[in-house]
Design a protein around this motif. Structure first.
Motif, PDB file in Angstrom:
ATOM      1  N   GLU A  57      -5.509 -11.434  -1.217  1.00 42.08           N
ATOM      2  CA  GLU A  57      -4.591  -9.627  -1.711  1.00 42.08           C
ATOM      3  C   GLU A  57      -5.577 -10.372  -3.367  1.00 42.08           C
ATOM      4  O   GLU A  57      -4.880 -10.611  -3.870  1.00 42.08           O
ATOM      5  CB  GLU A  57      -3.328  -9.931  -1.139  1.00 42.08           C
ATOM      6  CG  GLU A  57      -3.289  -9.694   0.240  1.00 42.08           C
ATOM      7  CD  GLU A  57      -1.635  -9.695   0.451  1.00 42.08           C
ATOM      8  OE1 GLU A  57      -1.036 -10.097  -0.514  1.00 42.08           O
ATOM      9  OE2 GLU A  57      -1.146  -9.802   1.142  1.00 42.08           O
ATOM     10  N   SER A  58      -5.685  -9.028  -3.378  1.00 45.28           N
ATOM     11  CA  SER A  58      -6.391  -8.390  -4.739  1.00 45.28           C
ATOM     12  C   SER A  58      -5.891  -7.337  -5.755  1.00 45.28           C
ATOM     13  O   SER A  58      -6.542  -6.128  -4.719  1.00 45.28           O
ATOM     14  CB  SER A  58      -7.893  -9.325  -4.775  1.00 45.28           C
ATOM     15  OG  SER A  58      -8.447  -8.737  -5.839  1.00 45.28           O
ATOM     16  N   ALA A  59      -5.745  -6.988  -6.282  1.00 49.48           N
ATOM     17  CA  ALA A  59      -5.504  -5.643  -7.375  1.00 49.48           C
ATOM     18  C   ALA A  59      -6.295  -6.145  -9.204  1.00 49.48           C
ATOM     19  O   ALA A  59      -5.429  -7.480  -8.903  1.00 49.48           O
ATOM     20  CB  ALA A  59      -4.318  -5.134  -7.623  1.00 49.48           C
ATOM     21  N   ARG A  60      -6.756  -5.090  -9.280  1.00 49.11           N
ATOM     22  CA  ARG A  60      -6.990  -5.304 -11.097  1.00 49.11           C
ATOM     23  C   ARG A  60      -6.022  -4.056 -11.432  1.00 49.11           C
ATOM     24  O   ARG A  60      -6.604  -3.141 -10.870  1.00 49.11           O
ATOM     25  CB  ARG A  60      -7.807  -5.379 -11.136  1.00 49.11           C
ATOM     26  CG  ARG A  60      -8.534  -5.604 -12.566  1.00 49.11           C
ATOM     27  CD  ARG A  60      -9.798  -6.396 -12.702  1.00 49.11           C
ATOM     28  NE  ARG A  60      -9.727  -7.532 -12.480  1.00 49.11           N
ATOM     29  CZ  ARG A  60      -9.694  -8.398 -13.388  1.00 49.11           C
ATOM     30  NH1 ARG A  60      -8.434  -8.179 -14.311  1.00 49.11           N
ATOM     31  NH2 ARG A  60      -9.102  -9.785 -13.221  1.00 49.11           N
ATOM     32  N   ASP A  61      -6.028  -3.605 -12.510  1.00 52.89           N
ATOM     33  CA  ASP A  61      -5.656  -1.955 -13.386  1.00 52.89           C
ATOM     34  C   ASP A  61      -6.229  -2.298 -14.487  1.00 52.89           C
ATOM     35  O   ASP A  61      -6.256  -4.191 -14.964  1.00 52.89           O
ATOM     36  CB  ASP A  61      -4.373  -1.834 -13.027  1.00 52.89           C
ATOM     37  CG  ASP A  61      -3.120  -2.710 -13.677  1.00 52.89           C
ATOM     38  OD1 ASP A  61      -3.677  -3.012 -14.578  1.00 52.89           O
ATOM     39  OD2 ASP A  61      -2.020  -1.898 -13.265  1.00 52.89           O
ATOM     40  N   GLN A  82       0.301  -2.149   0.049  1.00 59.39           N
ATOM     41  CA  GLN A  82      -0.317   0.020   0.267  1.00 59.39           C
ATOM     42  C   GLN A  82       0.746   1.350   0.000  1.00 59.39           C
ATOM     43  O   GLN A  82       2.007   1.604   0.772  1.00 59.39           O
ATOM     44  CB  GLN A  82      -1.032   0.171   1.791  1.00 59.39           C
ATOM     45  CG  GLN A  82      -1.754  -0.786   1.478  1.00 59.39           C
ATOM     46  CD  GLN A  82      -3.147  -1.581   2.425  1.00 59.39           C
ATOM     47  OE1 GLN A  82      -2.315  -1.217   3.441  1.00 59.39           O
ATOM     48  NE2 GLN A  82      -4.106  -1.200   1.498  1.00 59.39           N
ATOM     49  N   ARG A 101      -2.151  -2.379 -10.077  1.00 53.75           N
ATOM     50  CA  ARG A 101      -2.656  -2.037  -8.900  1.00 53.75           C
ATOM     51  C   ARG A 101      -3.312  -0.646  -9.159  1.00 53.75           C
ATOM     52  O   ARG A 101      -3.965  -0.691  -9.928  1.00 53.75           O
ATOM     53  CB  ARG A 101      -1.060  -0.529  -8.803  1.00 53.75           C
ATOM     54  CG  ARG A 101      -1.382   0.836  -7.646  1.00 53.75           C
ATOM     55  CD  ARG A 101      -0.310   1.457  -7.171  1.00 53.75           C
ATOM     56  NE  ARG A 101       0.767   0.380  -6.681  1.00 53.75           N
ATOM     57  CZ  ARG A 101       1.378   0.274  -5.895  1.00 53.75           C
ATOM     58  NH1 ARG A 101      -0.005   0.303  -4.596  1.00 53.75           N
ATOM     59  NH2 ARG A 101       1.999  -0.427  -4.975  1.00 53.75           N
ATOM     60  N   ASP A 102      -4.603  -1.031  -8.019  1.00 56.02           N
ATOM     61  CA  ASP A 102      -5.911  -0.136  -7.587  1.00 56.02           C
ATOM     62  C   ASP A 102      -5.433   0.396  -6.780  1.00 56.02           C
ATOM     63  O   ASP A 102      -4.710   0.593  -6.002  1.00 56.02           O
ATOM     64  CB  ASP A 102      -6.951  -0.936  -8.260  1.00 56.02           C
ATOM     65  CG  ASP A 102      -7.124  -1.887  -7.007  1.00 56.02           C
ATOM     66  OD1 ASP A 102      -6.390  -1.997  -5.444  1.00 56.02           O
ATOM     67  OD2 ASP A 102      -7.630  -3.183  -6.676  1.00 56.02           O
ATOM     68  N   THR A 129      -5.169 -12.251  -7.985  1.00 51.61           N
ATOM     69  CA  THR A 129      -5.859 -11.802  -6.588  1.00 51.61           C
ATOM     70  C   THR A 129      -4.889 -13.655  -6.180  1.00 51.61           C
ATOM     71  O   THR A 129      -4.338 -14.474  -7.181  1.00 51.61           O
ATOM     72  CB  THR A 129      -7.437 -13.187  -6.934  1.00 51.61           C
ATOM     73  OG1 THR A 129      -7.732 -11.419  -7.325  1.00 51.61           O
ATOM     74  CG2 THR A 129      -7.854 -13.241  -5.310  1.00 51.61           C
ATOM     75  N   LEU A 149      -4.311  -2.082  -3.174  1.00 53.69           N
ATOM     76  CA  LEU A 149      -3.319  -2.336  -2.890  1.00 53.69           C
ATOM     77  C   LEU A 149      -2.827  -2.547  -4.297  1.00 53.69           C
ATOM     78  O   LEU A 149      -2.877  -2.400  -5.430  1.00 53.69           O
ATOM     79  CB  LEU A 149      -4.083  -4.029  -2.948  1.00 53.69           C
ATOM     80  CG  LEU A 149      -3.263  -4.296  -2.107  1.00 53.69           C
ATOM     81  CD1 LEU A 149      -2.473  -4.350  -1.148  1.00 53.69           C
ATOM     82  CD2 LEU A 149      -4.133  -5.860  -1.570  1.00 53.69           C
ATOM     83  N   GLY A 150      -1.519  -2.647  -4.196  1.00 54.37           N
ATOM     84  CA  GLY A 150      -0.450  -2.803  -5.264  1.00 54.37           C
ATOM     85  C   GLY A 150      -0.369  -4.805  -5.110  1.00 54.37           C
ATOM     86  O   GLY A 150       0.200  -4.727  -3.941  1.00 54.37           O
ATOM     87  N   SER A 152      -9.567  -4.995   0.318  1.00 56.55           N
ATOM     88  CA  SER A 152      -8.352  -4.753  -0.255  1.00 56.55           C
ATOM     89  C   SER A 152      -7.566  -4.289   0.606  1.00 56.55           C
ATOM     90  O   SER A 152      -6.479  -3.604   0.032  1.00 56.55           O
ATOM     91  CB  SER A 152      -9.281  -3.270  -1.034  1.00 56.55           C
ATOM     92  OG  SER A 152      -9.742  -2.336  -0.262  1.00 56.55           O
TER      93      SER A 152
END
Lengths: 108, 108
Positions: free
Chosen positions: B49-53, A20, A52-53, B59, A56-57, B2
């Protein structure tokens, strides 16, 4: 580099880095790009996936051995980036070193 | 969900799921939320843990054993979601099953 990693048959190793960020860029974006480029030139590097959003990355890098991960960890430019990460860029992070036992790919 | 996962001392297991989505939501968001909720109720679940761009979604779910991962894989609601994933939601994905050997946490 925003695609999927093409990794060889297991076993191989993964470094899962979840973080983060603090507010503002503070030179992070440029350094992150540089570190991806530098990592990809290391011996034993197999690939990288990153997303990354707001929350979280997550960056996962793949390696042929624990030894290659160790050498990359000790790389001097990488060490400088790690120091900046702790002092400026990250509110918190988790780093996990894993042995990939199995994988499975899907393409539509 | 998140945030960062608080996992116990290694060894434990990680499932790294990296994916690229098809266009449009097509019911994905709702199902994804439901699957996170359902996964977190499973025996042996340790965190997620999850992130999306735009490029990629990652995930990572953490588990106490390969057996717990297998039971979750075979869960009927999860299986239905997996089918929809293959037929509708994902252009491609990579699923990796790993044994976490070491971890390291940082908090500012």
């Amino acid at each position: 580099m925003s695609g999927m990693a093409k990794t060889p048959e297991p076993p191989y190793y993964a470094v899962i880095f979840a973080s983060q960020r603090t507010e503002g860029d503070n030179g992070y974006g440029k350094m992150a790009d540089k570190m991806v480029e530098l990592a990809s030139q290391q011996k034993g590097f197999l690939g990288l996936e990153s997303a990354r959003d707001e929350g979280l990355g997550i960056t996962v890098s793949y390696w042929d051995s624990l030894e290659s991960i160790k050498v990359w960890k000790e790389n001097s430019a990488h060490k400088a980036a790690q120091d900046k990460g702790r002092s400026e860029w990250y509110k918190n992070f988790a780093l996990r070193i894993c042995r990939v036992e199995r994988h499975n790919f899907f393409e539509m």
